[in-house]
Motif scaffolding. Structure first.
Motif, PDB file in Angstrom:
ATOM      1  N   HIS A   1       0.844  -1.185   0.000  1.00  0.00           N
ATOM      2  CA  HIS A   1       0.000   0.000   0.000  1.00  0.00           C
ATOM      3  C   HIS A   1       0.881   1.238   0.000  1.00  0.00           C
ATOM      4  CE1 HIS A   1      -2.659  -3.055   1.862  1.00  0.00           C
ATOM      5  NE2 HIS A   1      -3.628  -2.404   1.243  1.00  0.00           N
TER       6      HIS A   1
ATOM      7  N   ILE B   1       0.431   5.758   0.068  1.00  0.00           N
ATOM      8  CA  ILE B   1      -0.368   6.978   0.028  1.00  0.00           C
ATOM      9  C   ILE B   1       0.540   8.128  -0.392  1.00  0.00           C
ATOM     10  CG2 ILE B   1      -1.787   8.599   1.340  1.00  0.00           C
ATOM     11  CD1 ILE B   1      -2.537   6.295   3.190  1.00  0.00           C
TER      12      ILE B   1
ATOM     13  N   THR C   1       0.655  12.311  -2.261  1.00  0.00           N
ATOM     14  CA  THR C   1      -0.057  13.570  -2.462  1.00  0.00           C
ATOM     15  C   THR C   1       0.004  13.959  -3.931  1.00  0.00           C
ATOM     16  OG1 THR C   1       0.563  14.254  -0.229  1.00  0.00           O
ATOM     17  CG2 THR C   1      -0.176  15.988  -1.742  1.00  0.00           C
ATOM     18  N   ARG C   2      -1.016  14.654  -4.394  1.00  0.00           N
ATOM     19  CA  ARG C   2      -1.029  15.127  -5.775  1.00  0.00           C
ATOM     20  C   ARG C   2       0.274  15.846  -6.125  1.00  0.00           C
ATOM     21  NH1 ARG C   2      -6.353  18.619  -6.159  1.00  0.00           N
ATOM     22  NH2 ARG C   2      -5.773  18.907  -3.991  1.00  0.00           N
TER      23      ARG C   2
ATOM     24  N   VAL D   1      -8.702   0.532 -11.581  1.00  0.00           N
ATOM     25  CA  VAL D   1      -9.486   1.450 -10.764  1.00  0.00           C
ATOM     26  C   VAL D   1     -10.632   0.660 -10.139  1.00  0.00           C
ATOM     27  CG1 VAL D   1     -10.959   3.487 -10.837  1.00  0.00           C
ATOM     28  CG2 VAL D   1      -8.847   3.425 -12.181  1.00  0.00           C
TER      29      VAL D   1
ATOM     30  N   LEU E   1      -5.301  12.738  -8.708  1.00  0.00           N
ATOM     31  CA  LEU E   1      -6.242  11.963  -7.902  1.00  0.00           C
ATOM     32  C   LEU E   1      -6.707  10.721  -8.657  1.00  0.00           C
ATOM     33  CD1 LEU E   1      -8.466  14.775  -6.330  1.00  0.00           C
ATOM     34  CD2 LEU E   1      -6.572  13.537  -5.269  1.00  0.00           C
TER      35      LEU E   1
ATOM     36  N   SER F   1      -5.240   7.054  -8.436  1.00  0.00           N
ATOM     37  CA  SER F   1      -5.535   6.137  -7.332  1.00  0.00           C
ATOM     38  C   SER F   1      -6.110   4.836  -7.890  1.00  0.00           C
ATOM     39  CB  SER F   1      -6.536   6.764  -6.367  1.00  0.00           C
ATOM     40  OG  SER F   1      -5.993   7.907  -5.747  1.00  0.00           O
TER      41      SER F   1
ATOM     42  N   ARG G   1      -1.644  -1.082  -3.854  1.00  0.00           N
ATOM     43  CA  ARG G   1      -2.784  -0.163  -3.759  1.00  0.00           C
ATOM     44  C   ARG G   1      -2.244   1.246  -3.564  1.00  0.00           C
ATOM     45  NH1 ARG G   1      -7.854  -0.644  -5.135  1.00  0.00           N
ATOM     46  NH2 ARG G   1      -7.946  -2.687  -4.133  1.00  0.00           N
ATOM     47  N   LEU G   2      -2.422   2.112  -4.562  1.00  0.00           N
ATOM     48  CA  LEU G   2      -1.949   3.493  -4.503  1.00  0.00           C
ATOM     49  C   LEU G   2      -3.131   4.416  -4.255  1.00  0.00           C
ATOM     50  CD1 LEU G   2       0.164   5.758  -4.946  1.00  0.00           C
ATOM     51  CD2 LEU G   2      -0.394   5.656  -7.384  1.00  0.00           C
ATOM     52  N   THR G   3      -3.002   5.235  -3.247  1.00  0.00           N
ATOM     53  CA  THR G   3      -4.005   6.251  -2.953  1.00  0.00           C
ATOM     54  C   THR G   3      -3.354   7.619  -3.088  1.00  0.00           C
ATOM     55  OG1 THR G   3      -5.151   4.782  -1.396  1.00  0.00           O
ATOM     56  CG2 THR G   3      -5.627   7.146  -1.255  1.00  0.00           C
ATOM     57  N   VAL G   4      -3.951   8.467  -3.908  1.00  0.00           N
ATOM     58  CA  VAL G   4      -3.441   9.824  -4.105  1.00  0.00           C
ATOM     59  C   VAL G   4      -4.429  10.795  -3.451  1.00  0.00           C
ATOM     60  CG1 VAL G   4      -2.706  11.560  -5.766  1.00  0.00           C
ATOM     61  CG2 VAL G   4      -2.378   9.123  -6.271  1.00  0.00           C
ATOM     62  N   THR G   5      -3.921  11.611  -2.529  1.00  0.00           N
ATOM     63  CA  THR G   5      -4.801  12.551  -1.815  1.00  0.00           C
ATOM     64  C   THR G   5      -4.511  14.000  -2.217  1.00  0.00           C
ATOM     65  OG1 THR G   5      -3.260  12.730   0.019  1.00  0.00           O
ATOM     66  CG2 THR G   5      -4.907  10.972   0.136  1.00  0.00           C
TER      67      THR G   5
END
Lengths: 112, 117
Positions: free
Chosen positions: B10, B12, B14-15, B38, B83, B86, B113-117
């Motif tokens: 995983h 996380i 940032t933009r 996605v 974003l 993600s 799992r990549l999450t972009v906040t």
């Protein structure tokens, strides 16, 4: 543009029943793959179909390929709960730059 | 034998940031492919590499790049994260020159799992 469409997108069926998932694709290809994906998991290869008329069976699943109709089917016989998952077909394009296109997926839920 | 491994599990970000994802194929496999999935959609093909050369490319912007190393492991790099990046990033390996394209099965890793906040 190559499109790979599956039908239905969602399928809820009773245990013991039979059903078929359809995979239509929009360009010439003789390489068709089926995968299974459980929630939150990666993809598991089910079948590789390489020629017109190819048929493969594993347990309660049987896949076939009609390259002239650009259609593949995944038939489920006497469904059991363990078959609940999302099923994807995929088509490979080998002319020019290689591409590998997945279908939209069919989310199958087998009810006890 | 170990299957396809990916790291990290995983992530996380940032933009605007940059990310590097890593993949080690099954021992003896020389082809690696990358996919973006996605949530709720099918995987989208990004790249395929064999013997350190790009053999296939999907419809992704130039922010996405990859490379394959002499030991056949691979990195996927994404610059200027959005974003919409993600997703679950999947790596697959295959034994042969053309990867999964000539009929051989692809073996997928567990994904990053990549999450972009």
């Amino acid at each position: 543009e190559l499109k790979v469409e599956q039908n239905p997108l969602f399928l809820s069926m009773q245990e013991g029943k039979n059903y078929t998932i359809y995979c239509n694709y929009s360009t010439t290809s003789d390489r068709l793959y089926w995968y299974r994906q459980d929630p939150g998991k990666s993809l598991e290869s089910l079948f590789v179909l390489l020629s017109n008329g190819a048929v493969k069976q594993e347990g309660r699943l049987m896949a076939s390929l009609d390259t002239k109709a650009r259609l593949s089917t995944l038939h489920i016989t006497a469904a059991v709960h363990d078959l609940s998952a999302t099923y994807f077909c995929a088509v490979a394009i080998t002319s020019g730059t290689y591409k590998y296109i997945f279908g939209t997926g069919t989310r199958l839920k087998v009810l006890a | 034998d170990a299957g396809v491994t990916q790291s990290p599990t995983h992530l996380i970000k940032t933009r605007g940031q940059h990310v590097t994802l890593r993949c080690s194929p099954i021992s003896g496999h020389k082809s690696v492919s990358w996919y973006q999935q996605v949530l709720g959609q099918g995987p989208q093909f990004i790249f395929q590499y064999y013997e350190k050369e790009e053999r296939g490319r999907g419809n992704f912007p130039d922010r996405f790049s990859a490379r394959q190393f002499p030991n056949y492991s691979s990195e996927l790099n994404v610059n200027a994260l959005l974003l919409g990046d993600s997703a679950l990033y999947l790596c697959a390996s295959s034994p042969n020159r053309a990867g999964g394209f000539l009929g051989n099965e692809q073996y997928f890793g567990p994904g990053t799992r990549l999450t972009v906040t």
